[in-house]
Design a protein around this motif. Sequence first.
Motif, mmCIF file in Angstrom:
data_model
loop_
_atom_site.group_PDB
_atom_site.id
_atom_site.type_symbol
_atom_site.label_atom_id
_atom_site.label_comp_id
_atom_site.label_asym_id
_atom_site.label_seq_id
_atom_site.Cartn_x
_atom_site.Cartn_y
_atom_site.Cartn_z
ATOM 1 N N ARG A 148 0.812 -1.226 0.000
ATOM 2 C CA ARG A 148 0.000 0.000 0.000
ATOM 3 C C ARG A 148 0.842 1.272 0.000
ATOM 4 O O ARG A 148 0.301 2.361 -0.225
ATOM 5 C CB ARG A 148 -0.920 0.009 1.222
ATOM 6 C CG ARG A 148 -1.942 -1.127 1.230
ATOM 7 C CD ARG A 148 -2.868 -1.002 2.421
ATOM 8 N NE ARG A 148 -3.871 -2.080 2.434
ATOM 9 C CZ ARG A 148 -4.816 -2.198 3.362
ATOM 10 N NH1 ARG A 148 -4.870 -1.329 4.368
ATOM 11 N NH2 ARG A 148 -5.669 -3.192 3.302
ATOM 12 N N ASP A 167 -0.737 0.766 -7.751
ATOM 13 C CA ASP A 167 -1.657 -0.300 -7.376
ATOM 14 C C ASP A 167 -1.132 -1.594 -7.982
ATOM 15 O O ASP A 167 -1.176 -1.784 -9.204
ATOM 16 C CB ASP A 167 -3.072 0.015 -7.880
ATOM 17 C CG ASP A 167 -4.086 -1.022 -7.433
ATOM 18 O OD1 ASP A 167 -3.697 -2.003 -6.768
ATOM 19 O OD2 ASP A 167 -5.285 -0.858 -7.756
ATOM 20 N N SER A 169 -2.183 -4.726 -7.346
ATOM 21 C CA SER A 169 -3.097 -5.841 -7.119
ATOM 22 C C SER A 169 -3.240 -6.740 -8.339
ATOM 23 O O SER A 169 -3.597 -7.916 -8.202
ATOM 24 C CB SER A 169 -4.476 -5.320 -6.706
ATOM 25 O OG SER A 169 -5.008 -4.461 -7.711
ATOM 26 N N ASN A 188 -3.492 4.963 -15.804
ATOM 27 C CA ASN A 188 -3.564 6.024 -14.796
ATOM 28 C C ASN A 188 -4.700 6.953 -15.200
ATOM 29 O O ASN A 188 -4.484 8.033 -15.735
ATOM 30 C CB ASN A 188 -2.225 6.763 -14.718
ATOM 31 C CG ASN A 188 -2.170 7.732 -13.570
ATOM 32 O OD1 ASN A 188 -3.072 7.802 -12.751
ATOM 33 N ND2 ASN A 188 -1.096 8.510 -13.521
ATOM 34 N N ARG A 193 -3.208 7.765 -9.448
ATOM 35 C CA ARG A 193 -2.834 6.412 -9.045
ATOM 36 C C ARG A 193 -2.729 5.545 -10.291
ATOM 37 O O ARG A 193 -3.620 5.558 -11.135
ATOM 38 C CB ARG A 193 -3.862 5.823 -8.079
ATOM 39 C CG ARG A 193 -3.395 4.531 -7.411
ATOM 40 C CD ARG A 193 -4.361 4.102 -6.336
ATOM 41 N NE ARG A 193 -3.825 3.022 -5.512
ATOM 42 C CZ ARG A 193 -3.031 3.180 -4.468
ATOM 43 N NH1 ARG A 193 -2.671 4.406 -4.108
ATOM 44 N NH2 ARG A 193 -2.588 2.152 -3.781
ATOM 45 N N VAL A 195 -2.513 1.841 -11.975
ATOM 46 C CA VAL A 195 -2.781 0.417 -11.815
ATOM 47 C C VAL A 195 -1.803 -0.340 -12.714
ATOM 48 O O VAL A 195 -1.898 -0.272 -13.940
ATOM 49 C CB VAL A 195 -4.234 0.073 -12.173
ATOM 50 C CG1 VAL A 195 -4.489 -1.419 -11.972
ATOM 51 C CG2 VAL A 195 -5.207 0.898 -11.341
#
Length: 204
Positions: A148, A167, A169, A188, A193, A195
Motif C-alpha cells: 500500500r 496499485d 493488485s 492512470n 494512481r 494500476v
Amino acid sequence: QGSQKRSNSTPETPRPKRAPSSRSPYGLFSPGSFSPSVTPSQKYSSRGGRGEVVASFGSVQGSWSGRGGCAVKLFGCPEQNLSKPYKFMFQKALDVREVLAGRVEELGEVLRRHHGLDGFSSTSLPAQEPVTVLGQIGCDGNGRLNARSVLLVGDREHSGGAQVPLDLSELPEYSLFPGQVVALEGTNSTGRRMVVSKLYEVTP
C-alpha cells in the motif's frame, strides 16, 4: 528557645551522612548488595608488562621496504579522473542528484532495448490506455515498504521527477525495494494512481 544553627558543609569539612537504615528497602536492593566484592585494580602507572608483545604472527626482523619501482596509470577520460583532493561523503546534493538521474536514464535505455519497449510516458499525465513509464521505486512514508505504500518516482526526462502511487493488485508476483529502477506498464485514469499490469526489471 533559640534556633540551632545549620552546620556549614565544605569540601574540607563535609557534613556527616546519616547511615542508611537496615530496614530500608533501598539498602537491601542496592547494586552494592548484589555486586561481588572485588579487589581494587592497580593504578595505571604501576602496571606490569608495558611494551611486551603478547602475540605475533610470522617472523619480521627490523623494518621492511619494497623493491623496484612502481608506475601509476589512470584509466578513463581525463574529465572523470580526480585532479584534486577529494572528501568522501562530502558531495553536494545537486551533484548526487545529477549522478542518480543519469543512472536512471542509463538503466532505462537498457530496459527499453532488452524488453523491446517503444518509449516512456509521463507518470503525472492521465492515461486511459496502458502506457509505459520509467522511474524508481519509493515509499510514501517513513515505515517499511509494503503493497500500500509503494510509489514510483518518475525519471527526469519524461516525468520531471513526478511521483505517483502504485496499485500492484493485478500483478501475479513482484519483489521490489526502495531505489529500484523499473519500467511499468499500466493505466492512470485519474493521474493520481497507476494500476500496474506489467513490471519490467533490469536483469543481469
